[in-house]
Design an enzyme around this catalytic site. Structure first.
Site, short mmCIF file in Angstrom:
data_model
loop_
_atom_site.label_atom_id
_atom_site.label_comp_id
_atom_site.label_asym_id
_atom_site.label_seq_id
_atom_site.Cartn_x
_atom_site.Cartn_y
_atom_site.Cartn_z
N SER A 183 0.84 -1.21 0.00
CA SER A 183 0.00 0.00 0.00
C SER A 183 0.87 1.24 0.00
CB SER A 183 -0.90 0.01 1.24
OG SER A 183 -1.51 1.27 1.42
N TYR A 196 -2.54 -0.79 10.31
CA TYR A 196 -2.66 -1.23 8.91
C TYR A 196 -1.41 -0.87 8.13
CZ TYR A 196 -4.31 -1.03 4.04
OH TYR A 196 -4.44 -1.18 2.68
#
Length: 291
Positions: A183, A196
């Site tokens: 990400s 995350y």
């Protein structure tokens, strides 16, 4: 939704939210664009067998459908979003492809082993593994991240990659490929997604390290680091107001569509990337990152 307009005719999606993770694609408005009509398959993955986790919706659905259009047989692994998964299977079959659906929790090592067992029983081999499933739980205050949330996020996002890759690797041969979804948050950080983002940083390190470990076996390991992509995880994670501005802070001033990410996975899964391993492709709307 299949559309030739990659950004679906809008800069940002309308305000909306969902009340559970990882979210349902069939409840989104507008629906994500998962493949464009002008994408022409050319048998880049003909007769290959690919496992795609989180393949029921979002990036996973787009990857599954692009793989099918390139001639691959696809195993779609998902948690419990049966309606979305069945739709993905139908879309693959509409492409004259073959699809096996397997549902369960990838944070469970025994389930990961069963995914490999069922894949081999159905298709007899594994050529491509896409570790894509993930979850996120925003917290504005770092002190509000509970030990339960921390463990669950790491269990789903990174432990599952170890479990499934360890189960699949003994059955993968020279020329096989592994692709992990990292990400943009692994590189730029995220104030309200600290746990995350930490798992995504771990995924980048896992990708590079595993590549070093097995590249001499002829198995390549790479990753994709998407920016803000319009998937069910977005309305399932954020407030209506934040969803209404999703992606507006990128240089392109809009969120990306799954259809704009999936071709990167096709490239990494195919022989087009035969001299590429240990790398991360950034598909993020123009944000410049080093690493």
């Amino acid at each position: 939704m299949t559309d030739t307009n990659k950004n679906n005719g809008s800069i940002t999606p309308p305000a909306q939210t969902q009340d559970r993770q990882p979210g349902f694609e069939h409840e989104m408005e507008p629906r994500p664009v998962y493949i464009c009509q002008d994408y022409k398959g050319s048998d880049k993955l003909k007769d290959k067998v690919a496992i795609v986790t989180g393949g029921d919706s979002g990036i996973g659905r787009a990857v599954s459908l692009h793989f099918a259009r390139e001639g691959a047989k696809v195993v779609v692994v998902y948690l419990n979003e049966d309606k979305d998964a069945e739709e993905t299977k139908k879309l693959i079959e509409d492409e004259k492809g073959e699809c096996l659906l397997i549902s369960g929790d990838l944070g469970d090592q025994a389930f990961c082993k069963s995914v490999v067992t069922k894949t081999l029983a159905h298709f007899n081999k594994i050529d491509v593994l896409v570790n894509n499933a993930g979850e996120q739980h925003p917290k504005n205050d770092f002190l509000d991240i509970s030990s339960e949330q921390l463990e669950k996020t790491f269990q789903t996002n990174i432990f599952s990659m170890f479990y499934l890759t360890q189960a699949a690797l003994p059955h993968m041969n020279k020329g096989s490929t592994i692709i992990n979804t990292s990400s943009v948050t692994a590189y730029g950080g995220s104030a309200d997604l600290i746990d995350y983002a930490s798992t995504k940083g771990a995924i980048t390190a896992f990708t590079r390290s595993l590549s070093e470990n097995i590249v001499t076996n002829g198995i390549r390991v790479n990753g994709v680091a998407p920016g803000p992509i319009w998937t069910p995880l977005i309305p399932a994670s954020f407030s209506e107001e934040k969803v209404g501005h999703f992606g507006a802070n990128t240089p392109m001033k809009r969120p990306g569509q799954p259809s704009e990410v999936a071709p990167a996975y096709v490239y990494l899964a195919s022989d087009d990337s035969s001299y590429v391993s240990g790398q991360i492709i950034h598909v993020n709307g123009g944000t410049i990152l080093n690493g």
